[in-house]
Design an enzyme around this catalytic site. Structure first.
Site, PDB file in Angstrom:
ATOM      1  N   ASN A  75       0.868  -1.178   0.000  1.00 36.79           N
ATOM      2  CA  ASN A  75       0.000   0.000   0.000  1.00 36.79           C
ATOM      3  C   ASN A  75       0.903   1.226   0.000  1.00 36.79           C
ATOM      4  OD1 ASN A  75      -1.890   2.006   0.380  1.00 36.79           O
ATOM      5  ND2 ASN A  75      -2.265   1.519   2.544  1.00 36.79           N
ATOM      6  N   GLU A 129      -6.915   4.516   7.962  1.00 39.66           N
ATOM      7  CA  GLU A 129      -6.783   5.948   7.698  1.00 39.66           C
ATOM      8  C   GLU A 129      -8.046   6.522   7.067  1.00 39.66           C
ATOM      9  OE1 GLU A 129      -2.012   5.292   7.208  1.00 39.66           O
ATOM     10  OE2 GLU A 129      -3.215   5.692   5.418  1.00 39.66           O
ATOM     11  N   GLY A 147       3.203   3.154  14.358  1.00 35.14           N
ATOM     12  CA  GLY A 147       3.707   4.485  14.658  1.00 35.14           C
ATOM     13  C   GLY A 147       3.523   4.925  16.097  1.00 35.14           C
TER      14      GLY A 147
END
Length: 257
Positions: free
Chosen positions: A9, A101, A177
């Site tokens: 991706n 997201e 993250g």
């Protein structure tokens, strides 16, 4: 036995020159690897403006093309959206649906994700349906409730035959993250839960549907993750932007068929 899938991706990254080099390097690596890399399927999901460029670059390549999103609508006054039929015209085989997201930044609901899945299937695309929980949800012990709800919304709109054409991707949002790490065993636990949800609907689906891991898979952890019985490949983010890293994950998938 389920054939593994490694799907990159690219998110909102790249330009024509960089993309050309990356695609050429991945394609060359797959072809040079021959049988050693032929034990799994490989795809890249590129930003929509680069689909035509990628389609041309991948002519005759074993590397499949995918998109990052699709409209739930067939056509019409939906400015900025891209239909499944448009994606097909540019050679897309896969499309990511319900990425974390998109859910977080664009407020995509479970219902919207389910409708996009249906639209993709109707057009002949393979939807990669993403599910996952946030750090807050995990720490509250809501992992199974959240991902179960997300998956149930999709399964409710599909026939048993349609379920067999779907790929599921588990994204532990809390491990991307944040500095926190999902061990292979932790990932396997969630994948097994998802497999159980499929089994409750159809034994055939449980046996055949690929469940990918989307939690920052890298060459360094791919072998251990892909050795887990219910992890059937990866939805790769950052590592998909470097040919050597991406091919390293493909290699790990190929030795863990």
């Amino acid at each position: 036995m389920r054939r593994k899938l490694v799907a990159g991706n690219w998110k909102m990254n790249g330009n024509l020159a960089v993309n050309a080099g990356l695609l050429a390097d991945i394609d060359a690596g797959l072809k040079c690897g021959g049988a050693a890399l032929a034990a799994c399927d490989v795809a890249v999901c590129v930003p929509a403006p680069y689909l035509a460029h990628a389609q041309t670059a991948l002519s005759g390549s074993p590397l499949a093309l995918g998109a990052q999103d699709v409209s739930m609508h067939e056509s019409g006054a939906y400015t900025g959206e891209v239909s499944a039929a448009m994606l097909l015209e540019f050679g897309a085989r896969y499309v990511i649906v319900g990425h974390s997201e998109r859910r977080a930044y664009h407020a995509e609901s479970d219902e919207a994700v389910a409708k996009k899945t249906v639209r993709a299937l109707q057009a002949g695309l393979t939807p990669v349906v993403c599910v996952g929980e946030t750090l807050e949800e995990r720490e509250a012990g809501k992992t199974e409730a959240v991902i179960g709800r997300q998956l149930d919304a999709v399964l409710a709109l599909l026939s048993d035959a349609e379920i067999l054409r779907v790929v599921i991707a588990y994204e532990p949002v809390w491990a991307i993250g944040t500095g926190k790490t999902a061990t292979p065993e932790m990932a396997q636990e969630v994948h097994a839960f998802l497999r159980g949800k499929l089994a409750a609907r159809s034994a055939e689906a449980a046996a055949k549907v690929n469940i990918l891991y989307g939690g920052s898979m890298k060459p360094e952890n791919a072998k251990e993750l892909l050795a887990m019985p219910d992890i059937d490949g990866g939805l790769i983010g950052g590592a998909a932007l470097k040919a050597a890293d991406f091919l390293g994950i493909v290699r790990a998938a190929s030795v863990n068929p």
